[in-house]
Scaffold this motif. Structure first.
Motif, PDB file in Angstrom:
ATOM      1  N   LEU A   1       7.018   8.046   2.126  1.00 24.71           N
ATOM      2  CA  LEU A   1       6.496   6.727   2.503  1.00 24.71           C
ATOM      3  C   LEU A   1       5.371   6.785   3.520  1.00 24.71           C
ATOM      4  N   HIS A   2       5.553   7.515   4.604  1.00 21.33           N
ATOM      5  CA  HIS A   2       4.523   7.573   5.646  1.00 21.33           C
ATOM      6  C   HIS A   2       3.219   8.151   5.100  1.00 21.33           C
ATOM      7  N   ALA A   3       3.309   9.221   4.336  1.00 22.10           N
ATOM      8  CA  ALA A   3       2.106   9.827   3.745  1.00 22.10           C
ATOM      9  C   ALA A   3       1.440   8.865   2.773  1.00 22.10           C
ATOM     10  N   ALA A   4       2.227   8.149   2.000  1.00 21.75           N
ATOM     11  CA  ALA A   4       1.668   7.220   1.016  1.00 21.75           C
ATOM     12  C   ALA A   4       0.882   6.109   1.696  1.00 21.75           C
TER      13      ALA A   4
ATOM     14  N   LEU B   1       0.803  -1.218   0.000  1.00 22.15           N
ATOM     15  CA  LEU B   1       0.000   0.000   0.000  1.00 22.15           C
ATOM     16  C   LEU B   1       0.840   1.275   0.000  1.00 22.15           C
ATOM     17  N   SER B   2       2.155   1.135  -0.128  1.00 22.06           N
ATOM     18  CA  SER B   2       2.964   2.336  -0.305  1.00 22.06           C
ATOM     19  C   SER B   2       2.877   2.834  -1.742  1.00 22.06           C
TER      20      SER B   2
ATOM     21  N   THR C   1       8.700   6.493  -1.918  1.00 21.01           N
ATOM     22  CA  THR C   1       8.268   5.280  -2.600  1.00 21.01           C
ATOM     23  C   THR C   1       8.778   5.292  -4.027  1.00 21.01           C
ATOM     24  N   ASP C   2       8.538   4.209  -4.739  1.00 19.54           N
ATOM     25  CA  ASP C   2       8.916   4.160  -6.155  1.00 19.54           C
ATOM     26  C   ASP C   2       8.139   5.176  -6.978  1.00 19.54           C
ATOM     27  N   GLU C   3       7.050   5.711  -6.422  1.00 19.63           N
ATOM     28  CA  GLU C   3       6.263   6.743  -7.094  1.00 19.63           C
ATOM     29  C   GLU C   3       6.666   8.150  -6.622  1.00 19.63           C
ATOM     30  N   ALA C   4       7.791   8.240  -5.894  1.00 19.33           N
ATOM     31  CA  ALA C   4       8.367   9.504  -5.415  1.00 19.33           C
ATOM     32  C   ALA C   4       7.478  10.233  -4.408  1.00 19.33           C
TER      33      ALA C   4
END
Length: 114
Positions: free
Chosen positions: A84-87, A43-44, A78-81
């Protein structure tokens, strides 16, 4: 968000009461609990969360979003830039719900952060 913490406790209790429970996450430690199934997902990644929202059944009685992680000390993207915590803790819920909401008919929403 049923793989740890309060989400896991709620999922286990609901299954014990007779509910069919689907847990989504990276790790599953409750394969021995009857009435629980697991869908592995990272879910990140918001693209994964949105695709998952498209694939969830639209006739469930309850959807409970408790997915969250502790913020890392250092900035992690993340890999989507995306941070991480927000994602994981915020934006994945939005992505899931954006895909799911147009397909469900009854909505009662409580936002909680665990």
């Amino acid at each position: 968000g049923g793989t740890d913490g309060i989400g896991r406790a709620i999922a286990r209790h609901a299954a014990h009461l007779g509910a069919n429970v689907t847990v989504i996450g990276r790790q599953f430690r409750d394969a021995d609990v009857p009435r629980m199934q697991f869908v592995p997902a990272d879910l990140s990644l918001l693209s994964t969360a949105a695709a998952l929202g498209d694939s969830l059944p639209s006739d469930a009685d309850v959807y409970l979003f408790t997915n969250a992680i502790s913020p890392p000390r250092d900035l992690v993207r993340t890999d989507e830039a995306i941070e991480l915590h927000a994602a994981v803790s915020l934006l994945s819920r939005l992505a899931l719900l954006s895909a799911l909401l147009p397909r469900i008919h009854k909505v009662f929403c409580v936002l909680c952060d665990v």
